[in-house]
Design an enzyme around this catalytic site. Structure first.
Site, mmCIF file in Angstrom:
data_model
loop_
_atom_site.group_PDB
_atom_site.id
_atom_site.type_symbol
_atom_site.label_atom_id
_atom_site.label_comp_id
_atom_site.label_asym_id
_atom_site.label_seq_id
_atom_site.Cartn_x
_atom_site.Cartn_y
_atom_site.Cartn_z
ATOM 1 N N ASN A 169 0.804 -1.238 0.000
ATOM 2 C CA ASN A 169 0.000 0.000 0.000
ATOM 3 C C ASN A 169 0.836 1.287 0.000
ATOM 4 O OD1 ASN A 169 0.803 -0.354 2.636
ATOM 5 N ND2 ASN A 169 -1.176 0.133 3.557
ATOM 6 N N TYR A 170 2.092 1.204 0.418
ATOM 7 C CA TYR A 170 3.018 2.346 0.334
ATOM 8 C C TYR A 170 4.376 1.815 -0.129
ATOM 9 C CZ TYR A 170 -0.071 5.471 3.040
ATOM 10 O OH TYR A 170 -1.102 6.253 3.485
ATOM 11 N N LYS A 192 13.476 -5.726 -0.422
ATOM 12 C CA LYS A 192 12.625 -6.695 -1.128
ATOM 13 C C LYS A 192 11.253 -6.048 -1.204
ATOM 14 C CE LYS A 192 10.479 -10.444 -2.607
ATOM 15 N NZ LYS A 192 9.174 -9.793 -2.890
ATOM 16 N N THR A 195 5.466 -7.622 -4.471
ATOM 17 C CA THR A 195 5.306 -7.814 -5.924
ATOM 18 C C THR A 195 4.445 -6.684 -6.474
ATOM 19 O OG1 THR A 195 5.617 -10.168 -5.721
ATOM 20 C CG2 THR A 195 4.461 -9.408 -7.688
ATOM 21 N N ASP A 230 11.708 -16.590 2.644
ATOM 22 C CA ASP A 230 12.355 -17.150 3.839
ATOM 23 C C ASP A 230 13.874 -17.086 3.712
ATOM 24 O OD1 ASP A 230 10.043 -17.654 5.099
ATOM 25 O OD2 ASP A 230 10.090 -19.844 4.877
ATOM 26 N N GLY A 246 1.379 -7.846 6.756
ATOM 27 C CA GLY A 246 0.370 -8.560 7.541
ATOM 28 C C GLY A 246 0.960 -9.658 8.396
ATOM 29 N N ASP A 247 0.195 -10.754 8.498
ATOM 30 C CA ASP A 247 0.570 -11.887 9.358
ATOM 31 C C ASP A 247 1.947 -12.461 9.065
ATOM 32 O OD1 ASP A 247 -1.857 -11.666 10.417
ATOM 33 O OD2 ASP A 247 -2.705 -13.503 9.546
ATOM 34 N N GLY A 249 4.580 -11.149 8.993
ATOM 35 C CA GLY A 249 5.534 -10.588 9.943
ATOM 36 C C GLY A 249 5.662 -11.451 11.184
ATOM 37 N N GLU A 264 5.606 -3.807 11.612
ATOM 38 C CA GLU A 264 4.306 -3.130 11.673
ATOM 39 C C GLU A 264 3.336 -3.997 10.898
ATOM 40 O OE1 GLU A 264 1.398 -0.584 9.987
ATOM 41 O OE2 GLU A 264 3.249 0.473 9.488
ATOM 42 N N ARG A 297 -5.307 0.877 4.425
ATOM 43 C CA ARG A 297 -4.246 1.452 5.252
ATOM 44 C C ARG A 297 -4.293 0.744 6.595
ATOM 45 N NH1 ARG A 297 -6.379 6.107 6.603
ATOM 46 N NH2 ARG A 297 -4.491 6.972 7.486
ATOM 47 N N CYS A 298 -3.130 0.438 7.149
ATOM 48 C CA CYS A 298 -3.152 -0.239 8.448
ATOM 49 C C CYS A 298 -3.768 0.682 9.501
ATOM 50 C CB CYS A 298 -1.751 -0.677 8.843
ATOM 51 S SG CYS A 298 -0.585 0.666 8.808
HETATM 52 O O1 G3H Z 1 -0.641 1.050 6.048
HETATM 53 C C1 G3H Z 1 0.125 1.404 6.933
HETATM 54 C C2 G3H Z 1 0.714 2.720 6.947
HETATM 55 O O2 G3H Z 1 1.762 2.764 7.873
HETATM 56 C C3 G3H Z 1 -0.304 3.790 7.210
HETATM 57 O O3 G3H Z 1 0.216 5.023 6.933
HETATM 58 O O4 G3H Z 1 -1.356 6.465 8.212
HETATM 59 O O5 G3H Z 1 0.143 7.424 6.481
HETATM 60 O O6 G3H Z 1 -1.784 6.019 5.823
HETATM 61 P P1 G3H Z 1 -0.751 6.296 6.870
#
Ligand code: G3H
Length: 496
Positions: A169-170, A192, A195, A230, A246-247, A249, A264, A297-298
């Site tokens: 997502n970022y 890394k 994809t 891995d 995600g998981d 991690g 995170e 977004r997380c």
């Molecule tokens: O998706 C996880 C990001 O750390 C969220 O960042 O709060 O800038 O969207 P953000």
């Protein structure tokens, strides 16, 4: 355009190259990994499927380059980072275009991500110069039984090779949030990228290449997680892992060796709305927090916990704003764009169907075309529904009506996630009490959760992560303390 102009050397035919030893290379595997455009659901880009042997070579050069880099004056490291930041910003448009095509990020948000990343790199340079330019001086006679015969000089030294794994997502911003601190602190970096997002990341890496960083200091390997995932995370040459995702991690944490980890791993950020809240402000933040980048977004608002007495009014205001969200392709800068993959859309649909079967109130009709899911507010959600606990990572927002603040706090704390949370109230004293009671890494008062500004500490409790990010914390995390003790033959105050 991707892979053109200043970026022409990063592509070979229609496959983007990987970056190692200061050069753009084609993998000996002869294989490529396809990147599917979430909007068209067709292959848009291809990247190299790197082999384990190539990873081994990258690690070797990374180790060598790091040793020289650690001896490079701090001001020179900072200078190069500033240069990379400027080049990145200069090329914001072609990089943003990759973000649009690979991860369906709305066009304006894509440009913002690149500019924010340039700013983040510059801030790392400045913060690093301040932070790493200072150390500690201790004297021995402050500890019982000691005379003043020892001077301790402590300063921060790099860890070595940092493995950076950002999420889809970022792919640019959460890559530089690892690269910037690692480099200024004197580490080398093996990146890394995900994809989906790899081509944006490769373009970003080329900006560092153009800035003139030493060969081998930064590497970027692409390929299937099943082949090299891995292998990378368990590689003996890696001295630190910074992962966002995600998981996976959790699995990485269990397999990684005795090295510092920065993780995170998502959230289920709760938004508690009290009776005395400014409901217009709360509604605006719920919609912005819940539906920006289609909820992927997380830190998105992932559950609204509203006091029963104001729930109808809040839901009405939220719905009025949801109705105004534009839905469509990222190229048209729509608010809601296709989610990243078909499997993600299917997962979201599973949560929606579970809520439907258990009789949540749907304020909009559930609508999906391909990976595009229309924004949906689910009301009267109960704790027995999956959506009350799981993160959809999509434009679907559950509302739980609560009869006491304690009920809201209990729901928030019962989650296996603990990233951020927010509370809306006009009573600052109450807000502080609630902030203390909410077991999350951050609590926002009268605003939606967010990671930024990028120098703020950013951390999650429980399954949301390990360690703290934010520029200063990341620099600290990617260093070790080194002490030199001067042992004197006599107490220093024995003369005179
Ligand atoms: O998706 C996880 C990001 O750390 C969220 O960042 O709060 O800038 O969207 P953000």
């Amino acid at each position: 355009m991707a892979g053109q102009g200043a970026f022409s050397e990063i592509i070979d035919g229609d496959v983007f190259k990987y970056y190692a030893d200061g050069e753009w290379k084609t993998s000996s595997s002869g294989k490529a990994v396809a990147i599917i455009n979430p909007t068209t659901r067709k292959t848009h880009y291809k990247v190299q499927a790197c082999t384990r042997e190539e990873v081994n070579k990258v690690m070797e050069t990374s180790k060598t380059a790091q040793k020289a880099w650690a001896k490079t004056p701090l001001w020179k490291r900072a200078e190069l980072l500033h240069k990379a930041a400027a080049i990145l910003k200069e090329h914001k448009n072609p990089i943003a275009e990759c973000l649009v095509k690979e991860i369906a990020k709305p066009a304006k948000d894509a440009v913002t991500e690149v500019v924010r990343s340039g700013d983040l790199i510059s801030y790392c340079a400045e913060e690093g110069v301040r932070l790493l330019g200072e150390g500690k001086f201790l004297v021995s006679d402050s500890f019982p039984g000691n005379e003043r015969t020892k001077y301790c000089l402590s300063s921060k030294i790099p860890l070595g090779v940092v493995l950076a794994i950002p999420p889809f997502n970022y792919p640019v911003n959460l890559a530089v949030s690892k690269l910037g601190p690692a480099l200024i602190a004197g580490n080398s970096v093996v990146l890394k990228p995900p994809t989906q997002g790899a081509v944006s990341a490769l373009h970003m890496v080329h900006c560092f290449h153009l800035a003139g960083f030493p060969k081998g200091l930064i590497s970027c390997v692409t390929g299937k997680g099943s082949e090299i995932g891995d292998f990378l995370t368990m590689h003996p040459a890696v001295n630190c892992i910074s992962f966002t995702g995600g998981d996976t991690g959790i699995a990485i944490s269990k397999k990684a060796g005795m090295i510092p980890l920065q993780m995170e791993l998502g959230g289920k950020d709760a938004c508690i709305v009290l009776e005395d809240a400014d409901l217009d402000l709360a509604a605006a933040n719920v919609v912005k927090g819940g539906f920006s980048y289609s909820g992927q977004r997380c830190t998105a608002v992932k559950v609204v916990l509203v006091m029963e007495s104001v729930a109808d009014a809040l839901v009405e205001k939220i719905n009025a704003k949801v109705a105004k969200l534009t839905v469509g392709p990222p190229e048209e800068d729509c608010d809601i764009t296709p989610v990243v993959s078909e499997s993600s859309a299917n997962f979201i649909e599973g949560l929606v169907m579970d809520a439907k079967q258990k009789e949540a109130k749907f304020w909009q009709e559930y609508k999906r075309e391909g990976n595009l899911i229309w924004p949906l507010l689910l009301d009267h959600v109960r704790p027995d529904m999956r959506i009350a606990w799981e993160e959809p990572f999509g434009p679907v927002l559950p509302v739980i009506r609560i009869s006491s603040v304690e009920e809201g706090i209990h729901h928030c704390n019962a989650s296996n996630f603990g990233l951020q949370g927010c509370v809306f109230t006009r009573d600052i004293n109450k807000a502080i009490l609630i902030s203390d009671a909410m077991e999350t890494g951050t609590v926002q008062i009268n605003s939606a959760p967010a990671r930024g500004p990028d120098h703020f500490p950013f951390q999650g409790l429980r399954d949301s992560g390990i360690g703290s990010q934010g520029i200063t914390n990341s620099i600290n995390m990617m260093t070790k303390i080194k002490s030199t003790v001067i042992n004197l033959p006599a107490p220093t105050y024995s003369m005179g």
